[in-house]
Design a protein around this motif. Structure first.
Motif, PDB file in Angstrom:
ATOM      1  N   HIS A  83       0.814  -1.217   0.000  1.00 25.60           N
ATOM      2  CA  HIS A  83       0.000   0.000   0.000  1.00 25.60           C
ATOM      3  C   HIS A  83       0.850   1.271   0.000  1.00 25.60           C
ATOM      4  CE1 HIS A  83      -4.072   1.638   0.599  1.00 25.60           C
ATOM      5  NE2 HIS A  83      -3.490   2.612   1.286  1.00 25.60           N
ATOM      6  N   PHE A  84       1.914   1.282   0.827  1.00 24.64           N
ATOM      7  CA  PHE A  84       2.703   2.490   1.055  1.00 24.64           C
ATOM      8  C   PHE A  84       4.159   2.385   0.584  1.00 24.64           C
ATOM      9  CE2 PHE A  84      -0.008   3.699   4.997  1.00 24.64           C
ATOM     10  CZ  PHE A  84      -0.846   4.471   4.218  1.00 24.64           C
ATOM     11  N   GLY A  85       4.654   1.166   0.409  1.00 26.63           N
ATOM     12  CA  GLY A  85       6.089   0.977   0.232  1.00 26.63           C
ATOM     13  C   GLY A  85       6.727   0.627   1.567  1.00 26.63           C
ATOM     14  N   SER A  86       8.049   0.701   1.631  1.00 23.15           N
ATOM     15  CA  SER A  86       8.787   0.244   2.821  1.00 23.15           C
ATOM     16  C   SER A  86       8.471   1.083   4.053  1.00 23.15           C
ATOM     17  CB  SER A  86      10.294   0.294   2.557  1.00 23.15           C
ATOM     18  OG  SER A  86      10.644  -0.560   1.495  1.00 23.15           O
ATOM     19  N   VAL A  87       8.392   0.411   5.180  1.00 21.13           N
ATOM     20  CA  VAL A  87       8.238   1.076   6.478  1.00 21.13           C
ATOM     21  C   VAL A  87       9.618   1.507   6.971  1.00 21.13           C
ATOM     22  CG1 VAL A  87       7.591   0.726   8.899  1.00 21.13           C
ATOM     23  CG2 VAL A  87       6.185  -0.257   7.074  1.00 21.13           C
ATOM     24  N   GLU A 127      10.784  -8.163  12.625  1.00 18.01           N
ATOM     25  CA  GLU A 127      10.226  -8.147  11.267  1.00 18.01           C
ATOM     26  C   GLU A 127      10.502  -6.805  10.593  1.00 18.01           C
ATOM     27  OE1 GLU A 127       8.593  -9.844   7.939  1.00 18.01           O
ATOM     28  OE2 GLU A 127       9.144 -10.802   9.847  1.00 18.01           O
ATOM     29  N   ALA A 128      10.386  -5.726  11.364  1.00 22.51           N
ATOM     30  CA  ALA A 128      10.687  -4.403  10.813  1.00 22.51           C
ATOM     31  C   ALA A 128      12.136  -4.319  10.368  1.00 22.51           C
ATOM     32  CB  ALA A 128      10.388  -3.324  11.849  1.00 22.51           C
ATOM     33  N   ALA A 129      13.053  -4.774  11.214  1.00 18.67           N
ATOM     34  CA  ALA A 129      14.476  -4.716  10.880  1.00 18.67           C
ATOM     35  C   ALA A 129      14.791  -5.582   9.667  1.00 18.67           C
ATOM     36  CB  ALA A 129      15.316  -5.145  12.083  1.00 18.67           C
ATOM     37  N   ARG A 130      14.196  -6.758   9.599  1.00 16.37           N
ATOM     38  CA  ARG A 130      14.413  -7.627   8.434  1.00 16.37           C
ATOM     39  C   ARG A 130      14.017  -6.925   7.148  1.00 16.37           C
ATOM     40  NH1 ARG A 130      11.984 -13.445  10.608  1.00 16.37           N
ATOM     41  NH2 ARG A 130      13.950 -14.286  11.438  1.00 16.37           N
ATOM     42  N   ARG A 131      12.865  -6.266   7.177  1.00 19.16           N
ATOM     43  CA  ARG A 131      12.381  -5.584   5.971  1.00 19.16           C
ATOM     44  C   ARG A 131      13.285  -4.409   5.617  1.00 19.16           C
ATOM     45  NH1 ARG A 131       7.140  -7.732   4.152  1.00 19.16           N
ATOM     46  NH2 ARG A 131       6.765  -9.406   5.651  1.00 19.16           N
ATOM     47  N   MET A 132      13.718  -3.670   6.628  1.00 17.48           N
ATOM     48  CA  MET A 132      14.586  -2.515   6.376  1.00 17.48           C
ATOM     49  C   MET A 132      15.925  -2.942   5.787  1.00 17.48           C
ATOM     50  SD  MET A 132      13.833  -0.341   9.859  1.00 17.48           S
ATOM     51  CE  MET A 132      12.180   0.217  10.281  1.00 17.48           C
ATOM     52  N   ALA A 134      16.515  -5.738   4.111  1.00 20.99           N
ATOM     53  CA  ALA A 134      16.265  -6.253   2.761  1.00 20.99           C
ATOM     54  C   ALA A 134      16.063  -5.134   1.751  1.00 20.99           C
ATOM     55  CB  ALA A 134      15.043  -7.171   2.779  1.00 20.99           C
ATOM     56  N   ALA A 135      15.473  -4.019   2.208  1.00 20.47           N
ATOM     57  CA  ALA A 135      15.215  -2.883   1.319  1.00 20.47           C
ATOM     58  C   ALA A 135      16.431  -1.980   1.157  1.00 20.47           C
ATOM     59  CB  ALA A 135      14.035  -2.072   1.842  1.00 20.47           C
ATOM     60  N   GLY A 136      17.487  -2.255   1.928  1.00 20.41           N
ATOM     61  CA  GLY A 136      18.679  -1.421   1.879  1.00 20.41           C
ATOM     62  C   GLY A 136      18.510  -0.079   2.543  1.00 20.41           C
ATOM     63  N   SER A 137      17.511   0.024   3.433  1.00 20.86           N
ATOM     64  CA  SER A 137      17.208   1.307   4.083  1.00 20.86           C
ATOM     65  C   SER A 137      17.386   1.266   5.589  1.00 20.86           C
ATOM     66  CB  SER A 137      15.762   1.713   3.759  1.00 20.86           C
ATOM     67  OG  SER A 137      14.847   0.730   4.260  1.00 20.86           O
ATOM     68  N   ALA A 138      18.112   0.263   6.087  1.00 23.23           N
ATOM     69  CA  ALA A 138      18.187   0.058   7.533  1.00 23.23           C
ATOM     70  C   ALA A 138      18.794   1.247   8.273  1.00 23.23           C
ATOM     71  CB  ALA A 138      18.983  -1.206   7.845  1.00 23.23           C
ATOM     72  N   GLN A 139      19.782   1.917   7.677  1.00 28.75           N
ATOM     73  CA  GLN A 139      20.417   3.037   8.362  1.00 28.75           C
ATOM     74  C   GLN A 139      19.465   4.209   8.563  1.00 28.75           C
ATOM     75  OE1 GLN A 139      23.784   2.957   9.674  1.00 28.75           O
ATOM     76  NE2 GLN A 139      23.141   0.838   9.353  1.00 28.75           N
ATOM     77  N   ASP A 140      18.409   4.245   7.777  1.00 33.82           N
ATOM     78  CA  ASP A 140      17.378   5.283   7.930  1.00 33.82           C
ATOM     79  C   ASP A 140      16.244   4.796   8.826  1.00 33.82           C
ATOM     80  OD1 ASP A 140      16.207   7.847   7.269  1.00 33.82           O
ATOM     81  OD2 ASP A 140      14.797   6.766   5.980  1.00 33.82           O
ATOM     82  N   GLY A 141      16.315   3.558   9.328  1.00 36.49           N
ATOM     83  CA  GLY A 141      15.235   2.975  10.104  1.00 36.49           C
ATOM     84  C   GLY A 141      15.202   3.469  11.538  1.00 36.49           C
ATOM     85  N   ARG A 142      14.003   3.580  12.072  1.00 33.49           N
ATOM     86  CA  ARG A 142      13.799   4.029  13.449  1.00 33.49           C
ATOM     87  C   ARG A 142      12.778   3.097  14.117  1.00 33.49           C
ATOM     88  NH1 ARG A 142      17.434   6.330  11.503  1.00 33.49           N
ATOM     89  NH2 ARG A 142      17.706   8.580  11.172  1.00 33.49           N
ATOM     90  N   ILE A 143      13.184   2.467  15.199  1.00 31.08           N
ATOM     91  CA  ILE A 143      12.276   1.621  15.975  1.00 31.08           C
ATOM     92  C   ILE A 143      12.263   2.127  17.404  1.00 31.08           C
ATOM     93  CG2 ILE A 143      11.804  -0.706  16.836  1.00 31.08           C
ATOM     94  CD1 ILE A 143      13.205  -1.810  14.362  1.00 31.08           C
ATOM     95  N   VAL A 144      11.083   2.397  17.928  1.00 28.38           N
ATOM     96  CA  VAL A 144      10.931   2.869  19.304  1.00 28.38           C
ATOM     97  C   VAL A 144      10.017   1.910  20.055  1.00 28.38           C
ATOM     98  CG1 VAL A 144      10.169   4.742  20.807  1.00 28.38           C
ATOM     99  CG2 VAL A 144      11.256   5.273  18.613  1.00 28.38           C
ATOM    100  N   LEU A 145      10.510   1.373  21.169  1.00 32.74           N
ATOM    101  CA  LEU A 145       9.741   0.468  22.014  1.00 32.74           C
ATOM    102  C   LEU A 145       9.194   1.245  23.204  1.00 32.74           C
ATOM    103  CD1 LEU A 145      11.763  -1.365  20.381  1.00 32.74           C
ATOM    104  CD2 LEU A 145      11.703  -2.941  22.306  1.00 32.74           C
ATOM    105  N   VAL A 146       7.944   1.003  23.530  1.00 32.82           N
ATOM    106  CA  VAL A 146       7.323   1.669  24.674  1.00 32.82           C
ATOM    107  C   VAL A 146       7.436   0.768  25.896  1.00 32.82           C
ATOM    108  CG1 VAL A 146       5.223   2.662  25.642  1.00 32.82           C
ATOM    109  CG2 VAL A 146       5.734   2.940  23.204  1.00 32.82           C
ATOM    110  N   SER A 147       8.190   1.238  26.885  1.00 28.96           N
ATOM    111  CA  SER A 147       8.338   0.523  28.148  1.00 28.96           C
ATOM    112  C   SER A 147       7.518   1.265  29.215  1.00 28.96           C
ATOM    113  CB  SER A 147       9.820   0.424  28.523  1.00 28.96           C
ATOM    114  OG  SER A 147       9.984  -0.303  29.729  1.00 28.96           O
ATOM    115  N   SER A 148       8.050   1.404  30.413  1.00 24.60           N
ATOM    116  CA  SER A 148       7.315   2.034  31.508  1.00 24.60           C
ATOM    117  C   SER A 148       8.274   2.289  32.664  1.00 24.60           C
ATOM    118  CB  SER A 148       6.183   1.105  31.981  1.00 24.60           C
ATOM    119  OG  SER A 148       5.647   1.523  33.220  1.00 24.60           O
ATOM    120  N   ILE A 149       7.971   3.304  33.471  1.00 26.53           N
ATOM    121  CA  ILE A 149       8.790   3.517  34.676  1.00 26.53           C
ATOM    122  C   ILE A 149       8.647   2.353  35.650  1.00 26.53           C
ATOM    123  CG2 ILE A 149       8.796   6.027  34.532  1.00 26.53           C
ATOM    124  CD1 ILE A 149       6.669   6.011  36.800  1.00 26.53           C
TER     125      ILE A 149
END
Length: 254
Positions: A83-87, A127-132, A134-149
């Motif tokens: 739908h959008f292309g690479s995430v 899965e996000a990292a694998r796709r990034m 594979a697309a050759g765009s990993a250095q532009d990739g941003r993943i943020v995990l929501v934790s908690s205090i």
């Protein structure tokens, strides 16, 4: 749509996006020019959020799926890419809670919390990292995990949730370290307490009100308090930030 925090041109996946923080960030990112894919299990709630974003002039896609199921995530990424292309930005936000004493905690409930909060976070990030990559765009990739205090504090009634969030915090550091040369940036946000669907009506109870009164500023945060840090970490401008765990709690842990 205004361009702020480098979100224009970004394709953002938000998990747990049918309500609460996930829906909030999806709306904010869309207003800043991102194409946003919203993933959650609740089809009707998800559709309402997407309709609101589109009505405001944003670009959004609803994807129904369970982050604890690898096959759902693979299918979700396939659909988003078609739908959008690479995430290139991912907010790993899906989570669940079980409140009560440890002696009353059923194994099934413990497993359910860890399945969504920890396995789901790992599967989404991987899965996000694998796709990034594979697309050759990993250095532009941003993943943020929501934790908690609660990952770093001790309190009763949140054994499974707090332990799962401690795992999420360390997972973020481990993935950042493993992918530091060849993969996306990975960071963690550890919010303090704010009124949310996950918290339910706890802060309206007498015990919840006592908890708020004991906080240094005697107040709950609102979701807007997380916007600046979250949107920056998801944006192109955060290229030199990886492995961070940013606590935003309005001084609640002081």
């Amino acid at each position: 749509m205004a361009s702020e925090c480098g979100m224009e041109g970004r394709t953002l996946l938000v998990t747990g996006a049918s309500s609460g923080l996930g829906a909030h960030v999806a709306r904010k990112a869309a207003r800043r020019g991102a194409k946003v894919a919203l993933l959650a299990r609740r089809k009707e709630a998800l559709a309402r959020v997407v309709a609101e974003i589109v009505e405001e002039g944003g670009v959004a896609l609803a994807v129904v799926g369970d982050v604890a199921r690898e096959e759902d995530l693979v299918a979700a990424f396939d659909r988003i890419e078609a739908h959008f292309g690479s995430v290139n930005s991912v907010l790993v936000n899906a989570g669940m809670n079980w409140s009560g004493k440890a002696l009353d905690l059923r194994v099934a409930d413990f497993d359910a919390v860890f399945a969504v909060n920890v396995r789901g976070a790992f599967l989404t990030a991987r899965e996000a990292a694998r796709r990034m990559v594979a697309a050759g765009s990993a250095q532009d990739g941003r993943i943020v995990l929501v934790s908690s205090i609660t990952a770093q504090t001790q309190g009763s009634g949140l054994v499974a949730y707090s332990a799962s969030k401690a795992a999420v915090s360390h997972l973020g550091r481990l993935l950042a370290n493993e992918w530091v040369r060849t993969g996306p940036n990975v960071n963690v946000i550890s919010p303090g307490y704010f009124a949310s669907e996950l918290a339910g009506d706890w802060f309206e109870t007498e015990a919840g009100q006592r908890q708020v009164a004991a906080m240094p500023r005697r107040r709950l945060m609102d979701e807007d308090a997380l916007d600046a840090a979250l949107l920056h970490l998801l944006s192109a401008e955060s290229r030199c930030i990886t492995g961070a765990d940013i606590r935003i709690d309005d001084g609640q842990t002081l």
